[in-house]
Motif scaffolding. Structure first.
Motif, mmCIF file in Angstrom:
data_model
loop_
_atom_site.group_PDB
_atom_site.id
_atom_site.type_symbol
_atom_site.label_atom_id
_atom_site.label_comp_id
_atom_site.label_asym_id
_atom_site.label_seq_id
_atom_site.Cartn_x
_atom_site.Cartn_y
_atom_site.Cartn_z
ATOM 1 N N HIS A 104 0.926 -1.136 0.000
ATOM 2 C CA HIS A 104 0.000 0.000 0.000
ATOM 3 C C HIS A 104 0.966 1.184 0.000
ATOM 4 N N GLY A 105 1.294 1.686 -1.222
ATOM 5 C CA GLY A 105 2.440 2.582 -1.320
ATOM 6 C C GLY A 105 3.685 1.811 -0.924
ATOM 7 N N GLU A 106 4.495 2.388 -0.058
ATOM 8 C CA GLU A 106 5.712 1.712 0.423
ATOM 9 C C GLU A 106 5.444 0.872 1.670
ATOM 10 N N THR A 107 4.225 0.915 2.164
ATOM 11 C CA THR A 107 3.902 0.252 3.428
ATOM 12 C C THR A 107 3.549 -1.225 3.226
ATOM 13 N N VAL A 108 4.193 -2.096 4.013
ATOM 14 C CA VAL A 108 3.839 -3.524 3.994
ATOM 15 C C VAL A 108 2.537 -3.706 4.765
ATOM 16 N N VAL A 109 1.615 -4.458 4.174
ATOM 17 C CA VAL A 109 0.323 -4.725 4.817
ATOM 18 C C VAL A 109 0.158 -6.246 4.935
ATOM 19 N N THR A 110 -0.292 -6.697 6.100
ATOM 20 C CA THR A 110 -0.532 -8.123 6.300
ATOM 21 C C THR A 110 -2.027 -8.366 6.455
ATOM 22 N N SER A 111 -2.647 -8.804 5.370
ATOM 23 C CA SER A 111 -4.051 -9.203 5.410
ATOM 24 C C SER A 111 -4.101 -10.677 5.777
ATOM 25 N N LEU A 112 -5.256 -11.306 5.673
ATOM 26 C CA LEU A 112 -5.306 -12.721 6.047
ATOM 27 C C LEU A 112 -6.480 -13.453 5.424
ATOM 28 N N ARG A 113 -6.306 -14.766 5.404
ATOM 29 C CA ARG A 113 -7.419 -15.660 5.096
ATOM 30 C C ARG A 113 -7.647 -16.553 6.303
ATOM 31 N N PHE A 114 -8.902 -16.758 6.650
ATOM 32 C CA PHE A 114 -9.253 -17.749 7.664
ATOM 33 C C PHE A 114 -10.410 -18.569 7.120
ATOM 34 N N LYS A 115 -10.169 -19.848 6.870
ATOM 35 C CA LYS A 115 -11.163 -20.738 6.272
ATOM 36 C C LYS A 115 -11.769 -20.075 5.025
ATOM 37 N N ASP A 116 -13.079 -19.844 5.041
ATOM 38 C CA ASP A 116 -13.730 -19.319 3.834
ATOM 39 C C ASP A 116 -13.897 -17.811 3.828
ATOM 40 N N PHE A 117 -13.118 -17.162 4.701
ATOM 41 C CA PHE A 117 -13.143 -15.694 4.732
ATOM 42 C C PHE A 117 -11.755 -15.166 4.372
ATOM 43 N N ALA A 118 -11.702 -14.104 3.571
ATOM 44 C CA ALA A 118 -10.415 -13.428 3.347
ATOM 45 C C ALA A 118 -10.617 -11.923 3.401
ATOM 46 N N LEU A 119 -9.594 -11.267 3.916
ATOM 47 C CA LEU A 119 -9.556 -9.801 3.944
ATOM 48 C C LEU A 119 -8.379 -9.331 3.100
ATOM 49 N N LEU A 120 -8.615 -8.352 2.246
ATOM 50 C CA LEU A 120 -7.515 -7.608 1.625
ATOM 51 C C LEU A 120 -7.671 -6.168 2.093
ATOM 52 N N ALA A 121 -6.822 -5.763 3.028
ATOM 53 C CA ALA A 121 -6.874 -4.394 3.560
ATOM 54 C C ALA A 121 -6.192 -3.447 2.568
ATOM 55 N N ASP A 122 -5.856 -2.266 3.013
ATOM 56 C CA ASP A 122 -5.344 -1.209 2.125
ATOM 57 C C ASP A 122 -4.297 -1.761 1.147
ATOM 58 N N ILE A 123 -4.507 -1.490 -0.140
ATOM 59 C CA ILE A 123 -3.722 -2.217 -1.142
ATOM 60 C C ILE A 123 -3.553 -1.417 -2.433
ATOM 61 N N ASN A 124 -2.332 -1.452 -2.987
ATOM 62 C CA ASN A 124 -2.180 -1.069 -4.389
ATOM 63 C C ASN A 124 -1.144 -1.901 -5.125
ATOM 64 N N SER A 125 -0.607 -2.952 -4.457
ATOM 65 C CA SER A 125 0.155 -3.949 -5.216
ATOM 66 C C SER A 125 0.240 -5.245 -4.433
ATOM 67 N N ILE A 126 0.251 -6.354 -5.160
ATOM 68 C CA ILE A 126 0.305 -7.670 -4.529
ATOM 69 C C ILE A 126 0.897 -8.666 -5.515
ATOM 70 N N GLU A 127 1.743 -9.562 -5.009
ATOM 71 C CA GLU A 127 2.306 -10.609 -5.873
ATOM 72 C C GLU A 127 1.218 -11.636 -6.166
ATOM 73 N N PRO A 128 1.275 -12.240 -7.367
ATOM 74 C CA PRO A 128 0.228 -13.199 -7.743
ATOM 75 C C PRO A 128 0.051 -14.330 -6.729
#
Ligand SMILES: [Zn+2]
Ligand SMILES: [Zn+2]
Ligand SMILES: [Zn+2]
Length: 254
Positions: free
Chosen positions: A153-177
């Motif tokens: 998210h810009g230069e900031t590392v963000v740690t989102s998560l998946r738990f079972k059938d739920f996933a969160l993608l928090a503040d984001i503008n780049s992600i590896e495939p």
């Protein structure tokens, strides 16, 4: 069964924004009233709190969350972290430091901003929070296997998560495939859709968010972390059938 609570669905300024007289901030539609971002996951009796904005105390009171067993910090921007002082009560109730999932990069910033929570302090002979460092590998907490999803998210590392059938993608503008693929095919996706406009320096645009949702193909997705350019009903008209804007206090069973 996992309970997912959208405590706060606003961007860093909240909606209404201070000193703004746009139509969304006028709150003719109450669904546009948004506190800063946080979510709660409840699995049986285990409660994981994700992010700690200014309004966290009011959010948890409203949602009647009875206790917190662990915290998860996506990144240390103020709108996600400035309310962390209220987690003293979670630690007091348990009489031990609260396990606190965090990346090393985020910890570097967090510990400088709230040193008394992580180290020796004048209130207690122990810290309030116990960092548990996460990177890309799954981590176990009691009955929960939590899969971190790392992105930027810009230069900031963000740690989102998946738990079972739920996933969160928090503040984001780049992600590896490979990290993005961790969220594929979930039943419920929550994603920060912060700005309409294209080419924001630290956030994907609305259209880019829709492309990500299409790629991940969740059963249902909810937009969160929305600023005042998102009017609830206008946004709804532009969304595919399986995508909705979230509202503060929304509770979903997955
Ligand atoms: Zn944010
Ligand atoms: Zn406004
Ligand atoms: Zn942020």
């Amino acid at each position: 069964m996992t309970t997912v609570i959208f405590n706060g669905t606003g961007s860093s300024t909240g909606v209404p924004q201070l000193f703004c007289d746009c139509d969304v901030c006028k709150l003719t539609d109450e669904r546009n009233r948004r506190t800063r971002f946080s979510m709660t996951l409840i699995e049986d009796e285990t409660v994981l709190q994700i992010d700690f904005p200014y309004e966290i105390r009011q959010q948890l009171l409203r949602s009647q969350v009875s206790h917190i067993d662990a915290g998860w910090l996506t990144h240390a921007h103020s709108d996600h972290f400035a309310g962390i002082d209220d987690m003293r009560m979670a630690s007091f109730r348990k009489d031990e430091p609260l396990p606190f999932f965090i990346s090393r990069e985020t910890f570097e910033i967090a510990q400088k901003r709230f040193p008394y929570l992580f180290f020796e302090n004048e209130y207690l002979p122990r810290p309030f929070l116990k960092p548990v460092f996460v990177e890309k590998e799954p981590v176990q907490f009691r009955n929960m296997t939590l899969l971190p999803i790392r992105h930027k998210h810009g230069e900031t590392v963000v740690t989102s998560l998946r738990f079972k059938d739920f996933a969160l993608l928090a503040d984001i503008n780049s992600i590896e495939p490979a990290e993005l693929d961790k969220a594929k095919g979930v039943k419920l996706l929550a994603i920060s859709s912060t700005v309409w406009k294209k080419k924001h320096p630290t956030h994907f645009s609305f259209e880019e968010i829709l492309d990500i949702i299409k790629y991940l193909a969740p059963e249902r997705a909810y937009l969160t972390h929305m600023n005042h350019t998102f009017d609830y009903s206008e946004t709804l008209k532009k969304l595919p059938e399986n995508v909705l804007p979230a509202v503060d206090g929304l509770k979903i069973e997955v």
